[in-house]
Write a protein that holds these residues in place. Structure first.
Motif, PDB file in Angstrom:
ATOM      1  N   GLY A 119       0.783  -1.219   0.000  1.00 54.03           N
ATOM      2  CA  GLY A 119       0.000   0.000   0.000  1.00 54.03           C
ATOM      3  C   GLY A 119       0.818   1.274   0.000  1.00 54.03           C
ATOM      4  O   GLY A 119       2.038   1.277  -0.112  1.00 54.03           O
ATOM      5  N   ILE A 120       0.089   2.384   0.149  1.00 49.14           N
ATOM      6  CA  ILE A 120       0.696   3.709   0.112  1.00 49.14           C
ATOM      7  C   ILE A 120       1.149   4.100   1.520  1.00 49.14           C
ATOM      8  O   ILE A 120       0.663   3.559   2.524  1.00 49.14           O
ATOM      9  N   ASP A 121       2.088   5.017   1.594  1.00 53.39           N
ATOM     10  CA  ASP A 121       2.665   5.435   2.866  1.00 53.39           C
ATOM     11  C   ASP A 121       1.675   6.341   3.604  1.00 53.39           C
ATOM     12  O   ASP A 121       1.557   7.532   3.307  1.00 53.39           O
ATOM     13  N   ALA A 122       0.981   5.774   4.586  1.00 52.08           N
ATOM     14  CA  ALA A 122      -0.032   6.528   5.321  1.00 52.08           C
ATOM     15  C   ALA A 122       0.599   7.645   6.145  1.00 52.08           C
ATOM     16  O   ALA A 122      -0.003   8.710   6.327  1.00 52.08           O
ATOM     17  N   ALA A 123       1.813   7.420   6.650  1.00 52.12           N
ATOM     18  CA  ALA A 123       2.481   8.470   7.433  1.00 52.12           C
ATOM     19  C   ALA A 123       2.758   9.687   6.560  1.00 52.12           C
ATOM     20  O   ALA A 123       2.633  10.834   7.010  1.00 52.12           O
ATOM     21  N   LEU A 140      -3.135   1.898  -5.699  1.00 54.52           N
ATOM     22  CA  LEU A 140      -3.406   3.258  -5.242  1.00 54.52           C
ATOM     23  C   LEU A 140      -4.887   3.426  -4.900  1.00 54.52           C
ATOM     24  O   LEU A 140      -5.227   3.911  -3.813  1.00 54.52           O
ATOM     25  N   ARG A 141      -5.760   3.037  -5.802  1.00 61.55           N
ATOM     26  CA  ARG A 141      -7.194   3.239  -5.570  1.00 61.55           C
ATOM     27  C   ARG A 141      -7.702   2.388  -4.413  1.00 61.55           C
ATOM     28  O   ARG A 141      -8.494   2.860  -3.579  1.00 61.55           O
ATOM     29  N   HIS A 142      -7.239   1.161  -4.334  1.00 61.12           N
ATOM     30  CA  HIS A 142      -7.676   0.278  -3.252  1.00 61.12           C
ATOM     31  C   HIS A 142      -7.207   0.798  -1.902  1.00 61.12           C
ATOM     32  O   HIS A 142      -7.980   0.872  -0.926  1.00 61.12           O
ATOM     33  N   ASP A 143      -5.929   1.168  -1.823  1.00 57.16           N
ATOM     34  CA  ASP A 143      -5.395   1.576  -0.530  1.00 57.16           C
ATOM     35  C   ASP A 143      -5.879   2.958  -0.128  1.00 57.16           C
ATOM     36  O   ASP A 143      -6.050   3.238   1.065  1.00 57.16           O
ATOM     37  N   MET A 144      -6.127   3.833  -1.113  1.00 61.12           N
ATOM     38  CA  MET A 144      -6.675   5.145  -0.772  1.00 61.12           C
ATOM     39  C   MET A 144      -8.110   5.028  -0.271  1.00 61.12           C
ATOM     40  O   MET A 144      -8.536   5.827   0.572  1.00 61.12           O
ATOM     41  N   ARG A 197      -9.151   2.557   1.556  1.00 63.53           N
ATOM     42  CA  ARG A 197      -8.950   2.154   2.947  1.00 63.53           C
ATOM     43  C   ARG A 197      -8.515   3.346   3.798  1.00 63.53           C
ATOM     44  O   ARG A 197      -9.027   3.561   4.906  1.00 63.53           O
ATOM     45  N   TYR A 198      -7.586   4.131   3.274  1.00 61.47           N
ATOM     46  CA  TYR A 198      -7.082   5.297   4.008  1.00 61.47           C
ATOM     47  C   TYR A 198      -8.202   6.302   4.266  1.00 61.47           C
ATOM     48  O   TYR A 198      -8.350   6.824   5.376  1.00 61.47           O
ATOM     49  N   ASN A 199      -9.003   6.570   3.248  1.00 61.81           N
ATOM     50  CA  ASN A 199     -10.094   7.529   3.403  1.00 61.81           C
ATOM     51  C   ASN A 199     -11.155   7.037   4.374  1.00 61.81           C
ATOM     52  O   ASN A 199     -11.752   7.831   5.118  1.00 61.81           O
ATOM     53  N   LYS A 246     -12.278   9.125   7.548  1.00 58.13           N
ATOM     54  CA  LYS A 246     -13.683   9.495   7.745  1.00 58.13           C
ATOM     55  C   LYS A 246     -14.165   9.113   9.143  1.00 58.13           C
ATOM     56  O   LYS A 246     -14.917   9.860   9.789  1.00 58.13           O
ATOM     57  N   ALA A 247     -13.700   7.955   9.606  1.00 57.67           N
ATOM     58  CA  ALA A 247     -14.106   7.491  10.943  1.00 57.67           C
ATOM     59  C   ALA A 247     -13.610   8.436  12.036  1.00 57.67           C
ATOM     60  O   ALA A 247     -14.195   8.512  13.117  1.00 57.67           O
ATOM     61  N   LYS A 248     -12.534   9.164  11.734  1.00 57.51           N
ATOM     62  CA  LYS A 248     -11.981  10.122  12.702  1.00 57.51           C
ATOM     63  C   LYS A 248     -12.498  11.536  12.461  1.00 57.51           C
ATOM     64  O   LYS A 248     -12.051  12.481  13.113  1.00 57.51           O
ATOM     65  N   GLY A 249     -13.399  11.688  11.486  1.00 56.30           N
ATOM     66  CA  GLY A 249     -13.950  12.996  11.180  1.00 56.30           C
ATOM     67  C   GLY A 249     -12.974  13.904  10.467  1.00 56.30           C
ATOM     68  O   GLY A 249     -13.098  15.139  10.537  1.00 56.30           O
ATOM     69  N   LYS A 250     -11.993  13.326   9.770  1.00 57.03           N
ATOM     70  CA  LYS A 250     -10.975  14.121   9.092  1.00 57.03           C
ATOM     71  C   LYS A 250     -11.248  14.197   7.592  1.00 57.03           C
ATOM     72  O   LYS A 250     -12.016  13.406   7.039  1.00 57.03           O
TER      73      LYS A 250
END
Length: 376
Positions: A135-139, A171-175, A177-179, A183-187
């Protein structure tokens, strides 16, 4: 507390900010790395080999490709810049280009130049890691949104090309997941869009062409990518840190990274945008179908079980010749100038070459399946 901050490699800070963690690591031979990948001992992202300096002969070929394609590449970058600004609209809010390390890095640096200097739009360029199956670098994404304060709706991912579409799908799959986690954190969420110069796989959202050609930056490694290695993700990377990389300072005398950006950008003023055709949506769909059909044919012709061992397109074929253990090089036309460097590499590595004029791309490399006795 981690002190996360960009590095610049050998680029000007305005041209590129890498969100990577420099590390010193054990280098493996290409053959040993391939054995570990194929036996499942280690993921490819956990290992790296030391990149040698390109030979004078190979650099001459790079120079020839720059002479042949500098103007074309400049035109395609400017065409892409115009499309992105038209799509996202002019604004005081900067566009943020996020290139995918490392093939996307020179493309992102050039695109930023074109957007700021010819489209009058403020634009920043960062380069971050994405790794197949990891996946993509979440940090890095968190840094962009929460520290750098970029507008997630004006963020565009950039790569130089597509091939089979593996990284596009990653990219699309991991983004997604990231989004979902954001969203769960209200960001705020990121609108996932990918721009490339050459979309031979037909999977990008924005592209200048679907034609396969020898994009000059695609035939070198670190010495045209800021002296930065491909990304690494192993036990050396602390939790919450950016994905890792090796910085090849020892190759500084052979570095062409900034010079390549200046060389292509010098062609920007001579570009006649009105004379460039642009890319039709139908071309993208047609390219997808052609790619799928040819990949199926190659798998059948050569009894290949793992599609990851098939690398279509000049740039992907080159990466196999430089970084993997190749079994075969397939070219559409051995007399075409765009495959000269590949034929040279094949000769040096004693890799057999066959011609297949059916291919809708110039070249394809097949990765060698390591014999069982070699990997035990």
């Amino acid at each position: 507390m981690l002190d996360l901050k960009p590095i610049y490699g050998s680029y000007s800070p305005d041209d590129c900010q890498f969100l990577l963690t420099p590390i010193e690591t054990e280098f493996l031979s290409i053959e040993e790395k391939e054995r570990r990948i194929q036996t499942g001992t280690a993921h490819y992202s956990e290992m790296i080999h030391r990149e040698p300096a390109p030979s004078d002969t190979y650099l001459d070929m790079f120079e020839t490709l720059c002479e042949r394609y500098a103007h074309r590449m400049a035109g395609e970058v400017r065409l892409l810049a115009r499309e992105l600004v038209a799509e996202y609209g002019p604004s005081e809010r900067p566009l943020t280009l996020v290139s995918l390390v490392r093939a996307g890095t020179p493309a992102g640096a050039l695109l930023r130049r074109a957007i700021t200097e010819y489209e009058g739009q403020p634009c920043h360029h960062y380069s971050i890691s994405i790794i197949r199956d990891r996946g993509i670098d979440a940090a890095a994404l968190d840094y962009l949104l929460d520290t750098a304060g970029v507008d997630p709706q004006r963020l565009i991912f950039v790569d130089a090309w597509t091939a089979k579409g593996v990284i596009t799908r990653e990219l699309r799959h991991d983004m997604a997941r990231y989004n979902t986690a954001r969203k769960a954190k209200g960001k705020s969420l990121i609108a996932t869009r990918l721009a490339v110069i050459s979309d031979i796989g037909g999977t990008a959202d924005y592209a200048a062409t679907c034609e396969d050609y020898a994009i000059p930056s695609g035939v070198l490694n670190a010495t045209v990518s800021g002296l930065v290695s491909r990304s690494v993700l192993n036990e050396q990377i602390p939790e919450g840190a950016f994905h890792g990389c090796v910085v090849y300072d020892e190759l500084a005398e052979q570095d062409h990274s900034q010079a390549f950006i200046e060389r292509i950008a010098a062609q920007f003023p001579a570009v006649d945008l009105d004379a460039l055709p642009g890319l039709q949506e139908s071309s993208r769909h047609r390219q997808q179908a052609l790619m799928k059909e040819m990949l199926t044919q190659i798998q059948q012709d050569y009894a290949i079980e793992d599609i990851n061992h098939v690398k279509p397109g000049v740039a992907e074929a080159t990466r196999v010749m430089l970084r993997r253990v190749p079994a075969l090089l397939i070219v559409c036309d051995a007399n075409h100038a765009d495959v000269a460097h590949l034929l040279r590499l094949a000769e040096e590595k004693s890799v057999p070459v066959v011609e297949d004029s059916r291919m809708p791309f110039h070249a394809c490399s097949l990765i060698k399946v390591m014999a069982q006795q070699e990997v035990v």
